[in-house]
Design an enzyme around this catalytic site. Structure first.
Site, PDB file in Angstrom:
ATOM      1  N   ASN A 101      28.732  -8.538   9.372  1.00 51.38           N
ATOM      2  CA  ASN A 101      29.452  -7.316   8.999  1.00 51.38           C
ATOM      3  C   ASN A 101      30.915  -7.625   8.702  1.00 51.38           C
ATOM      4  O   ASN A 101      31.555  -8.382   9.435  1.00 51.38           O
ATOM      5  CB  ASN A 101      29.354  -6.285  10.126  1.00 51.38           C
ATOM      6  N   ASP A 103      33.114  -5.122   8.429  1.00 52.02           N
ATOM      7  CA  ASP A 103      33.817  -3.863   8.700  1.00 52.02           C
ATOM      8  C   ASP A 103      34.856  -3.950   9.816  1.00 52.02           C
ATOM      9  O   ASP A 103      35.695  -3.054   9.962  1.00 52.02           O
ATOM     10  CB  ASP A 103      32.818  -2.735   9.005  1.00 52.02           C
ATOM     11  N   HIS A 118      30.590 -13.452   7.013  1.00 52.18           N
ATOM     12  CA  HIS A 118      30.769 -13.009   5.619  1.00 52.18           C
ATOM     13  C   HIS A 118      32.183 -12.514   5.339  1.00 52.18           C
ATOM     14  O   HIS A 118      32.395 -11.803   4.362  1.00 52.18           O
ATOM     15  CB  HIS A 118      29.741 -11.919   5.277  1.00 52.18           C
ATOM     16  N   CYS A 126      43.777 -14.096  -3.451  1.00 54.31           N
ATOM     17  CA  CYS A 126      43.991 -14.176  -4.893  1.00 54.31           C
ATOM     18  C   CYS A 126      42.686 -14.593  -5.561  1.00 54.31           C
ATOM     19  O   CYS A 126      42.073 -15.596  -5.164  1.00 54.31           O
ATOM     20  CB  CYS A 126      45.097 -15.189  -5.188  1.00 54.31           C
ATOM     21  N   CYS A 130      45.602 -18.978  -6.477  1.00 53.00           N
ATOM     22  CA  CYS A 130      46.897 -19.520  -6.908  1.00 53.00           C
ATOM     23  C   CYS A 130      47.622 -20.262  -5.779  1.00 53.00           C
ATOM     24  O   CYS A 130      48.663 -20.860  -6.007  1.00 53.00           O
ATOM     25  CB  CYS A 130      47.790 -18.401  -7.450  1.00 53.00           C
ATOM     26  N   CYS A 152      51.177 -14.356  -7.663  1.00 50.09           N
ATOM     27  CA  CYS A 152      51.044 -14.628  -9.108  1.00 50.09           C
ATOM     28  C   CYS A 152      50.844 -13.365  -9.923  1.00 50.09           C
ATOM     29  O   CYS A 152      50.867 -13.419 -11.159  1.00 50.09           O
ATOM     30  CB  CYS A 152      49.906 -15.617  -9.361  1.00 50.09           C
ATOM     31  N   SER A 190      18.403  -7.173   8.302  1.00 51.12           N
ATOM     32  CA  SER A 190      17.114  -7.246   7.608  1.00 51.12           C
ATOM     33  C   SER A 190      16.609  -8.679   7.528  1.00 51.12           C
ATOM     34  O   SER A 190      15.473  -8.915   7.111  1.00 51.12           O
ATOM     35  CB  SER A 190      17.230  -6.646   6.204  1.00 51.12           C
ATOM     36  N   ASN A 214      15.706  -3.972  16.314  1.00 45.76           N
ATOM     37  CA  ASN A 214      15.724  -3.352  14.989  1.00 45.76           C
ATOM     38  C   ASN A 214      14.646  -2.272  14.973  1.00 45.76           C
ATOM     39  O   ASN A 214      13.528  -2.522  15.451  1.00 45.76           O
ATOM     40  CB  ASN A 214      15.406  -4.428  13.922  1.00 45.76           C
ATOM     41  N   ALA A 232      19.839  -0.074  17.646  1.00 44.80           N
ATOM     42  CA  ALA A 232      20.626  -0.895  18.575  1.00 44.80           C
ATOM     43  C   ALA A 232      21.454  -0.038  19.528  1.00 44.80           C
ATOM     44  O   ALA A 232      21.589  -0.359  20.713  1.00 44.80           O
ATOM     45  CB  ALA A 232      21.542  -1.821  17.767  1.00 44.80           C
TER      46      ALA A 232
HETATM   47  N1  APR Z   1      20.041  -0.238  14.860  1.00 43.17           N
HETATM   48  C1  APR Z   1      19.548  -1.470  14.551  1.00 43.17           C
HETATM   49  N2  APR Z   1      19.125  -1.796  13.322  1.00 43.17           N
HETATM   50  C2  APR Z   1      19.203  -0.856  12.372  1.00 43.17           C
HETATM   51  C3  APR Z   1      19.702   0.433  12.605  1.00 43.17           C
HETATM   52  C4  APR Z   1      20.141   0.743  13.922  1.00 43.17           C
HETATM   53  N3  APR Z   1      20.625   1.941  14.238  1.00 43.17           N
HETATM   54  N4  APR Z   1      19.656   1.136  11.442  1.00 43.17           N
HETATM   55  C5  APR Z   1      19.147   0.300  10.514  1.00 43.17           C
HETATM   56  N5  APR Z   1      18.867  -0.900  11.082  1.00 43.17           N
HETATM   57  C6  APR Z   1      18.338  -2.116  10.448  1.00 43.17           C
HETATM   58  C7  APR Z   1      17.463  -1.910   9.247  1.00 43.17           C
HETATM   59  O1  APR Z   1      16.103  -1.729   9.664  1.00 43.17           O
HETATM   60  C8  APR Z   1      17.660  -3.233   8.501  1.00 43.17           C
HETATM   61  O2  APR Z   1      16.726  -4.189   8.953  1.00 43.17           O
HETATM   62  O3  APR Z   1      19.457  -2.833   9.975  1.00 43.17           O
HETATM   63  C9  APR Z   1      19.069  -3.663   8.907  1.00 43.17           C
HETATM   64  C10 APR Z   1      20.115  -3.532   7.816  1.00 43.17           C
HETATM   65  O4  APR Z   1      19.791  -4.420   6.789  1.00 43.17           O
HETATM   66  P1  APR Z   1      20.719  -4.657   5.510  1.00 43.17           P
HETATM   67  O5  APR Z   1      21.173  -3.357   4.940  1.00 43.17           O
HETATM   68  O6  APR Z   1      19.975  -5.588   4.628  1.00 43.17           O
HETATM   69  O7  APR Z   1      22.019  -5.357   6.129  1.00 43.17           O
HETATM   70  P2  APR Z   1      22.258  -6.881   6.533  1.00 43.17           P
HETATM   71  O8  APR Z   1      21.032  -7.504   7.085  1.00 43.17           O
HETATM   72  O9  APR Z   1      23.479  -6.876   7.370  1.00 43.17           O
HETATM   73  O10 APR Z   1      22.605  -7.539   5.143  1.00 43.17           O
HETATM   74  C11 APR Z   1      22.973  -8.884   5.111  1.00 43.17           C
HETATM   75  O11 APR Z   1      23.543  -8.774   2.799  1.00 43.17           O
HETATM   76  O12 APR Z   1      24.462  -7.368   1.226  1.00 43.17           O
HETATM   77  C12 APR Z   1      24.673  -8.498   1.972  1.00 43.17           C
HETATM   78  O13 APR Z   1      26.660  -9.532   2.679  1.00 43.17           O
HETATM   79  C13 APR Z   1      25.884  -8.361   2.857  1.00 43.17           C
HETATM   80  O14 APR Z   1      26.195  -8.944   5.163  1.00 43.17           O
HETATM   81  C14 APR Z   1      25.307  -8.333   4.246  1.00 43.17           C
HETATM   82  C15 APR Z   1      24.027  -9.119   4.081  1.00 43.17           C
END
Ligand code: APR
Length: 240
Positions: A101, A103, A118, A126, A130, A152, A190, A214, A232
């Site tokens: 994440n 964020d 990430h 930049c 630069c 730059c 995911s 998850n 979570a």
């Molecule tokens: N608690 C736990 N898991 C959850 C919840 C929750 N409340 N809500 C959703 N999820 C799960 C979903 O089931 C899914 O498996 O979180 C996962 C989110 O998956 P993605 O949106 O694919 O996010 P992520 O795995 O962090 O993506 C990886 O991909 O787009 C790039 O760089 C970006 O860091 C990101 C990377």
């Protein structure tokens, strides 16, 4: 499911080296949209359409509009019970958090030993490399898009890892070292984006007990020792 949570707590208490990998699901309850779930599309674009060097070369303003939108949402979000539980675990020696994440909510919850796999949406650099070191800019919205490099005057980019880009060398090495642990938790991801998704198999090969938290199944589900099939923030509420 209470049995699985009890088992997790016993494992946490018994483990000296704990490594956690988190993804967007950990921040979902805070109000940050995940990438691949419902609400993951922005103006019909997928993350894979925007978070690439080619997308930025083609249309830096469009890519920045997406990041500015996400920055605006995140600025109004607070860490949730999952961030707080992970922050409490991080006070133990031998703990490492590898987060995908960008964020900053884990850091805002007070988590120590965070590897920002990430990068950070709040850091800019930049786009033409630069020589200007990366800088922090927490304004949301940004006053002009794309923001400019103070050295730059060229376009700046978010200091995040895009598809096709390598993980920063020191961060990748530290994450690799942290996969040598007793307990490896994969929370809210995911498990489809590599190399982050490969860390769990690596930890398993090195003898770690592996757990997934998850609400949905992922490609890692079948290879972990046990699964807590819950959001979570519910599974970890009150954990310390
Ligand atoms: N608690 C736990 N898991 C959850 C919840 C929750 N409340 N809500 C959703 N999820 C799960 C979903 O089931 C899914 O498996 O979180 C996962 C989110 O998956 P993605 O949106 O694919 O996010 P992520 O795995 O962090 O993506 C990886 O991909 O787009 C790039 O760089 C970006 O860091 C990101 C990377």
């Amino acid at each position: 499911m209470d049995d699985a949570i009890d088992r997790l707590h016993r494992l946490i208490d018994a483990s000296t080296r704990i490594t956690v990998v988190t993804g967007a699901g950990v921040s979902a309850a805070s109000g940050v949209p995940t990438f691949r779930g419902a609400g993951g599309l922005w103006r019909s674009f997928r993350a894979e359409d925007l978070a690439t060097p080619a997308a930025f070369r083609r249309d830096p303003r469009l890519v920045w509009e997406w990041y500015d939108w996400r920055r605006g949402i995140i600025a109004a979000c607070e860490p949730n019970a999952a961030h707080r539980a992970i922050a409490a675990w991080s006070r133990r020696p031998g703990f490492t958090l590898i987060t995908q994440n960008v964020d900053g909510l884990h850091e805002r919850a007070g988590t120590s030993n965070v590897l920002r796999y990430h990068g950070s949406i709040w850091h800019l650099r930049c786009a033409t490399d630069c020589g200007q070191p990366e800088w922090e800019d927490r304004r949301a919205p940004l006053p002009a898009l794309p923001p400019l490099c103070p050295s730059c005057g060229g376009p700046a980019r978010p200091s995040v890892v895009w598809f096709g880009e390598p993980i920063e060398r020191a961060v990748a090495a530290a994450a690799d070292a942290a996969s040598d642990c007793d307990l490896f938790l994969s929370i809210g991801t995911s498990s489809v984006v590599y190399p982050a998704a490969g860390l769990l198999a690596q930890a398993r090969r090195r003898g770690a007990t592996t757990v997934e938290i998850n609400p949905d199944a992922t490609p890692s589900t079948s290879s972990v020792d046990f699964v807590i099939r819950m959001p979570a923030e519910e599974a970890l509420r009150g954990s310390s």
